[in-house]
Design a protein around this motif. Sequence first.
Motif, PDB file in Angstrom:
ATOM      1  N   ARG A  30       0.806  -1.068  -0.182  1.00  0.00           N
ATOM      2  CA  ARG A  30       0.076   0.092  -0.130  1.00  0.00           C
ATOM      3  C   ARG A  30       1.011   1.311   0.149  1.00  0.00           C
ATOM      4  O   ARG A  30       1.844   1.494   0.962  1.00  0.00           O
ATOM      5  CB  ARG A  30      -0.945  -0.023   1.172  1.00  0.00           C
ATOM      6  N   PRO A  31       0.755   1.928  -1.097  1.00  0.00           N
ATOM      7  CA  PRO A  31       1.507   3.358  -0.979  1.00  0.00           C
ATOM      8  C   PRO A  31       0.835   4.339  -0.122  1.00  0.00           C
ATOM      9  O   PRO A  31      -0.195   4.327   0.397  1.00  0.00           O
ATOM     10  CB  PRO A  31       1.114   3.798  -2.430  1.00  0.00           C
ATOM     11  N   VAL A  32       1.985   5.110   0.699  1.00  0.00           N
ATOM     12  CA  VAL A  32       1.581   5.916   1.793  1.00  0.00           C
ATOM     13  C   VAL A  32       1.381   7.467   0.832  1.00  0.00           C
ATOM     14  O   VAL A  32       2.320   7.773   0.279  1.00  0.00           O
ATOM     15  CB  VAL A  32       2.606   6.100   2.684  1.00  0.00           C
ATOM     16  N   TYR A  33       0.267   8.192   1.514  1.00  0.00           N
ATOM     17  CA  TYR A  33      -0.056   9.466   0.634  1.00  0.00           C
ATOM     18  C   TYR A  33       0.035  10.812   1.523  1.00  0.00           C
ATOM     19  O   TYR A  33      -0.367  10.447   2.730  1.00  0.00           O
ATOM     20  CB  TYR A  33      -1.514   9.571  -0.024  1.00  0.00           C
ATOM     21  N   ARG A  34       0.574  11.733   1.320  1.00  0.00           N
ATOM     22  CA  ARG A  34       0.431  13.135   2.125  1.00  0.00           C
ATOM     23  C   ARG A  34      -0.416  14.044   1.433  1.00  0.00           C
ATOM     24  O   ARG A  34      -0.511  14.412   0.378  1.00  0.00           O
ATOM     25  CB  ARG A  34       1.776  13.577   2.093  1.00  0.00           C
ATOM     26  N   TYR A  40      -1.088  12.221   6.515  1.00  0.00           N
ATOM     27  CA  TYR A  40      -0.542  10.984   6.037  1.00  0.00           C
ATOM     28  C   TYR A  40      -1.391   9.664   6.199  1.00  0.00           C
ATOM     29  O   TYR A  40      -1.817   9.433   7.175  1.00  0.00           O
ATOM     30  CB  TYR A  40       0.729  10.715   6.777  1.00  0.00           C
ATOM     31  N   THR A  41      -1.695   9.102   5.177  1.00  0.00           N
ATOM     32  CA  THR A  41      -2.642   7.835   4.813  1.00  0.00           C
ATOM     33  C   THR A  41      -2.031   6.987   4.123  1.00  0.00           C
ATOM     34  O   THR A  41      -1.601   7.404   2.957  1.00  0.00           O
ATOM     35  CB  THR A  41      -3.995   8.414   5.026  1.00  0.00           C
ATOM     36  N   ASP A  42      -2.452   5.637   4.226  1.00  0.00           N
ATOM     37  CA  ASP A  42      -2.315   4.689   3.369  1.00  0.00           C
ATOM     38  C   ASP A  42      -3.802   4.063   2.930  1.00  0.00           C
ATOM     39  O   ASP A  42      -3.916   3.118   2.285  1.00  0.00           O
ATOM     40  CB  ASP A  42      -1.522   3.438   3.792  1.00  0.00           C
ATOM     41  N   GLN A  43      -4.927   4.730   3.253  1.00  0.00           N
ATOM     42  CA  GLN A  43      -6.228   4.269   3.146  1.00  0.00           C
ATOM     43  C   GLN A  43      -6.972   4.701   1.836  1.00  0.00           C
ATOM     44  O   GLN A  43      -7.907   4.073   1.513  1.00  0.00           O
ATOM     45  CB  GLN A  43      -7.131   4.767   4.308  1.00  0.00           C
ATOM     46  N   TYR A  44      -6.258   5.467   0.885  1.00  0.00           N
ATOM     47  CA  TYR A  44      -6.914   6.135  -0.375  1.00  0.00           C
ATOM     48  C   TYR A  44      -6.399   5.046  -1.323  1.00  0.00           C
ATOM     49  O   TYR A  44      -5.314   4.575  -1.477  1.00  0.00           O
ATOM     50  CB  TYR A  44      -6.540   7.452  -0.538  1.00  0.00           C
ATOM     51  N   SER A  45      -7.142   5.002  -2.473  1.00  0.00           N
ATOM     52  CA  SER A  45      -6.614   4.197  -3.718  1.00  0.00           C
ATOM     53  C   SER A  45      -6.103   5.344  -4.593  1.00  0.00           C
ATOM     54  O   SER A  45      -6.132   6.636  -4.093  1.00  0.00           O
ATOM     55  CB  SER A  45      -8.124   3.901  -4.428  1.00  0.00           C
ATOM     56  N   GLY A  53      -5.918  15.662  -4.070  1.00  0.00           N
ATOM     57  CA  GLY A  53      -4.767  16.262  -4.014  1.00  0.00           C
ATOM     58  C   GLY A  53      -3.590  16.003  -3.174  1.00  0.00           C
ATOM     59  O   GLY A  53      -2.744  16.713  -2.770  1.00  0.00           O
ATOM     60  N   CYS A  54      -3.665  14.702  -3.062  1.00  0.00           N
ATOM     61  CA  CYS A  54      -2.501  13.979  -2.243  1.00  0.00           C
ATOM     62  C   CYS A  54      -1.462  13.486  -3.029  1.00  0.00           C
ATOM     63  O   CYS A  54      -1.687  13.271  -4.258  1.00  0.00           O
ATOM     64  CB  CYS A  54      -3.243  12.715  -1.394  1.00  0.00           C
TER      65      CYS A  54
END
Length: 183
Positions: A30-34, A40-45, A53-54
């Motif tokens: 799972r990629p981590v997004y800012r 900071y989350t890894d819950q989004y596709s 805008g992450c």
Amino acid sequence: MSTIFLPRILRTTMAMALVAGAAAASAQERPVYRCPGNLYTDQYSPKEAAELGCKMLDGAPVTVVQSPVRRPASGGGGEGGAARSASGAAPAARASGDMRVDPAQQRARDSDARRILEAELRKEEERLAALQKDFNQGEPERRGDERNYARYQERVAEMKSSLARKEADIAALKRELAKLPAP
């Protein structure tokens, strides 16, 4: 014996390498997004992240900790909120949802805190006076078990450090008392 032992070591080493490889592969799933707002989350596709805008983070490992779910603020404007505050069941909570303490209750808490701190200060000052009396201005009486002068010096040094700690404790208690509002 060495021919039997060697394959066992190889099997164990290979098994450990496979487990480590699987763990590394699962960590990279799972990629981590800012996201905006320093989230900071890894819950989004990838599609959701792009819409919000992450930006995806590369390189450094990131630990994501789930924050606790916040309860929504209650309106309190209805009849139930008025009945509750009139009955005194929730006098500390205001209708706006923030947790404020009633001024009378806060004064009671402050006076309790002051009373406790003053009692603790009196006890510490009594202990300090007893230590100073035993210390006898740097020349306490020698005890029977201190035939060796080095032991006596160790006890004097311990007493000196104990005095310094007590004085620091008393200073800290006085600072805490100064922070409290006047009675």
